[in-house]
Design a protein around this motif. Structure first.
Motif, PDB file in Angstrom:
ATOM      1  N   ASP A 118    -122.970  12.513  28.377  1.00 43.99           N
ATOM      2  CA  ASP A 118    -122.726  11.495  29.396  1.00 43.99           C
ATOM      3  C   ASP A 118    -123.837  11.413  30.443  1.00 43.99           C
ATOM      4  OD1 ASP A 118    -120.374  10.368  28.427  1.00 43.99           O
ATOM      5  OD2 ASP A 118    -119.133  11.912  29.333  1.00 43.99           O
ATOM      6  N   THR A 119    -125.057  11.740  30.062  1.00 46.26           N
ATOM      7  CA  THR A 119    -126.162  11.585  31.008  1.00 46.26           C
ATOM      8  C   THR A 119    -126.442  10.102  31.216  1.00 46.26           C
ATOM      9  OG1 THR A 119    -127.762  11.801  29.207  1.00 46.26           O
ATOM     10  CG2 THR A 119    -127.215  13.811  30.437  1.00 46.26           C
ATOM     11  N   ARG A 120    -126.994   9.804  32.377  1.00 48.95           N
ATOM     12  CA  ARG A 120    -127.295   8.398  32.686  1.00 48.95           C
ATOM     13  C   ARG A 120    -128.670   8.288  33.307  1.00 48.95           C
ATOM     14  NH1 ARG A 120    -122.605   8.559  37.062  1.00 48.95           N
ATOM     15  NH2 ARG A 120    -123.738   9.716  38.630  1.00 48.95           N
ATOM     16  N   ASP A 121    -129.224   7.100  33.178  1.00 50.60           N
ATOM     17  CA  ASP A 121    -130.530   6.855  33.783  1.00 50.60           C
ATOM     18  C   ASP A 121    -130.348   6.421  35.238  1.00 50.60           C
ATOM     19  OD1 ASP A 121    -129.855   4.132  33.770  1.00 50.60           O
ATOM     20  OD2 ASP A 121    -131.206   3.624  32.130  1.00 50.60           O
ATOM     21  N   THR A 127    -127.613   7.334  28.475  1.00 41.96           N
ATOM     22  CA  THR A 127    -128.866   7.603  27.779  1.00 41.96           C
ATOM     23  C   THR A 127    -128.647   7.916  26.308  1.00 41.96           C
ATOM     24  OG1 THR A 127    -128.789   9.936  28.379  1.00 41.96           O
ATOM     25  CG2 THR A 127    -129.991   8.443  29.876  1.00 41.96           C
ATOM     26  N   SER A 128    -127.386   8.020  25.894  1.00 40.87           N
ATOM     27  CA  SER A 128    -127.088   8.367  24.506  1.00 40.87           C
ATOM     28  C   SER A 128    -125.982   7.489  23.941  1.00 40.87           C
ATOM     29  CB  SER A 128    -126.660   9.839  24.415  1.00 40.87           C
ATOM     30  OG  SER A 128    -126.271  10.169  23.101  1.00 40.87           O
ATOM     31  N   LEU A 129    -126.118   7.156  22.681  1.00 38.78           N
ATOM     32  CA  LEU A 129    -125.054   6.466  21.953  1.00 38.78           C
ATOM     33  C   LEU A 129    -123.821   7.371  21.864  1.00 38.78           C
ATOM     34  CD1 LEU A 129    -125.463   4.221  18.954  1.00 38.78           C
ATOM     35  CD2 LEU A 129    -124.019   6.191  18.620  1.00 38.78           C
ATOM     36  N   MET A 130    -124.010   8.676  22.079  1.00 35.37           N
ATOM     37  CA  MET A 130    -122.930   9.653  21.976  1.00 35.37           C
ATOM     38  C   MET A 130    -122.169   9.831  23.291  1.00 35.37           C
ATOM     39  SD  MET A 130    -122.926  10.255  18.837  1.00 35.37           S
ATOM     40  CE  MET A 130    -121.547  11.381  18.933  1.00 35.37           C
ATOM     41  N   ASN A 131    -122.213   8.849  24.169  1.00 32.07           N
ATOM     42  CA  ASN A 131    -121.459   8.955  25.420  1.00 32.07           C
ATOM     43  C   ASN A 131    -119.961   8.912  25.142  1.00 32.07           C
ATOM     44  OD1 ASN A 131    -120.333   6.090  26.187  1.00 32.07           O
ATOM     45  ND2 ASN A 131    -122.382   5.757  25.343  1.00 32.07           N
ATOM     46  N   GLY A 133    -117.530   7.426  26.736  1.00 30.50           N
ATOM     47  CA  GLY A 133    -116.793   6.199  27.039  1.00 30.50           C
ATOM     48  C   GLY A 133    -115.806   6.370  28.176  1.00 30.50           C
ATOM     49  N   LEU A 134    -115.916   7.462  28.926  1.00 31.15           N
ATOM     50  CA  LEU A 134    -114.987   7.722  30.026  1.00 31.15           C
ATOM     51  C   LEU A 134    -115.435   7.110  31.346  1.00 31.15           C
ATOM     52  CD1 LEU A 134    -114.103  11.447  29.238  1.00 31.15           C
ATOM     53  CD2 LEU A 134    -112.761   9.384  28.721  1.00 31.15           C
ATOM     54  N   GLY A 135    -116.512   6.343  31.323  1.00 31.71           N
ATOM     55  CA  GLY A 135    -116.968   5.658  32.525  1.00 31.71           C
ATOM     56  C   GLY A 135    -117.933   6.459  33.373  1.00 31.71           C
ATOM     57  N   VAL A 136    -118.371   7.609  32.887  1.00 33.91           N
ATOM     58  CA  VAL A 136    -119.335   8.415  33.631  1.00 33.91           C
ATOM     59  C   VAL A 136    -120.673   7.685  33.690  1.00 33.91           C
ATOM     60  CG1 VAL A 136    -120.556  10.637  33.657  1.00 33.91           C
ATOM     61  CG2 VAL A 136    -118.155  10.525  32.934  1.00 33.91           C
ATOM     62  N   CYS A 137    -120.963   6.934  32.637  1.00 28.76           N
ATOM     63  CA  CYS A 137    -122.169   6.113  32.578  1.00 28.76           C
ATOM     64  C   CYS A 137    -121.782   4.777  31.949  1.00 28.76           C
ATOM     65  CB  CYS A 137    -123.265   6.808  31.768  1.00 28.76           C
ATOM     66  SG  CYS A 137    -122.785   7.261  30.085  1.00 28.76           S
TER      67      CYS A 137
END
Length: 156
Positions: A118-121, A127-131, A133-137
Motif C-alpha cells: 500500500d505504498t503511495r507516491d 505504487t503497486s498493482l498489488m495494493n 484496495g483499503l483506501g490507503v492509496c
C-alpha cells in the motif's frame, strides 16, 4: 478359443491407459471468460523476462459471489491448491481495464506469490498493482499507467 491371462491383460491396460501426467487443458481449470486475461498475463510476464506457465501452477479460476466490495480473491493452502474467484456481479459491470486489473492482481497473489503493498507516491497514487484496495492509496491503474504497474508487478 484362446484364453488370456487376466493379470497380463490388466498390466497391459494399466501401461496403456495411465500416464505420469494428463495433458493440461486451460479450459478444464479456468473459466473461458478469464482465459484471455491469463494469456495476457503470461505474455506481459514474458515481455519482462518472466516465464509464466500455468501447466503446473495448480491454479483454478472461476466466478463466485462476494458481499461488500470484494472484486476477487485468491485462496491457497500448503497442498498446492490455489483458486481465484472473481465476483460475477463486479465482472458484469467492469470495464476491460478493471477486469484486467482484478485478474492480474489475483494472479499476483496466486501465481507470483505477492502480498499487498500500500505504498503511495507524492500524489497519493498506489505504487503497486498489488495494493489492498483499503483506501490507503488511490488506485491509478489505467491504459496510460499500465506499463509502469506491470513492470512493478513482474520485477519485484
Amino acid at each position: 478359443m484362446r484364453k488370456c491371462n487376466p493379470l497380463l491383460w490388466l498390466a497391459a491396460l494399466w501401461l496403456t491407459a495411465c500416464s505420469d501426467e494428463d495433458p493440461y487443458v486451460m479450459e478444464d481449470y479456468i473459466h473461458t471468460d478469464l482465459i484471455p486475461y491469463f494469456e495476457s498475463f503470461a505474455m506481459e510476464g514474458k515481455l519482462r523476462g518472466i516465464e509464466v506457465d500455468f501447466t503446473h501452477s495448480g491454479i483454478t479460476a472461476l466466478f463466485g459471489e462476494f458481499s461488500g466490495t470484494i472484486a476477487g480473491q485468491c485462496t491457497s493452502d500448503e497442498t498446492g491448491f490455489r483458486e481465484i474467484r472473481i465476483d460475477a456481479g463486479y465482472w458484469r459491470t467492469a470495464s476491460q481495464t478493471e477486469k484486467e486489473y482484478v485478474v492480474f492482481h489475483e494472479l499476483g497473489h496466486c501465481y507470483l506469490g505477492r502480498s499487498h503493498i500500500d505504498t503511495r507516491d507524492e500524489r497519493g497514487r498506489c505504487t503497486s498493482l498489488m495494493n489492498s484496495g483499503l483506501g490507503v492509496c488511490r488506485n491509478a491503474y489505467s491504459p496510460s499507467t499500465r506499463d509502469d504497474y506491470l513492470d512493478e508487478l513482474f520485477t519485484r
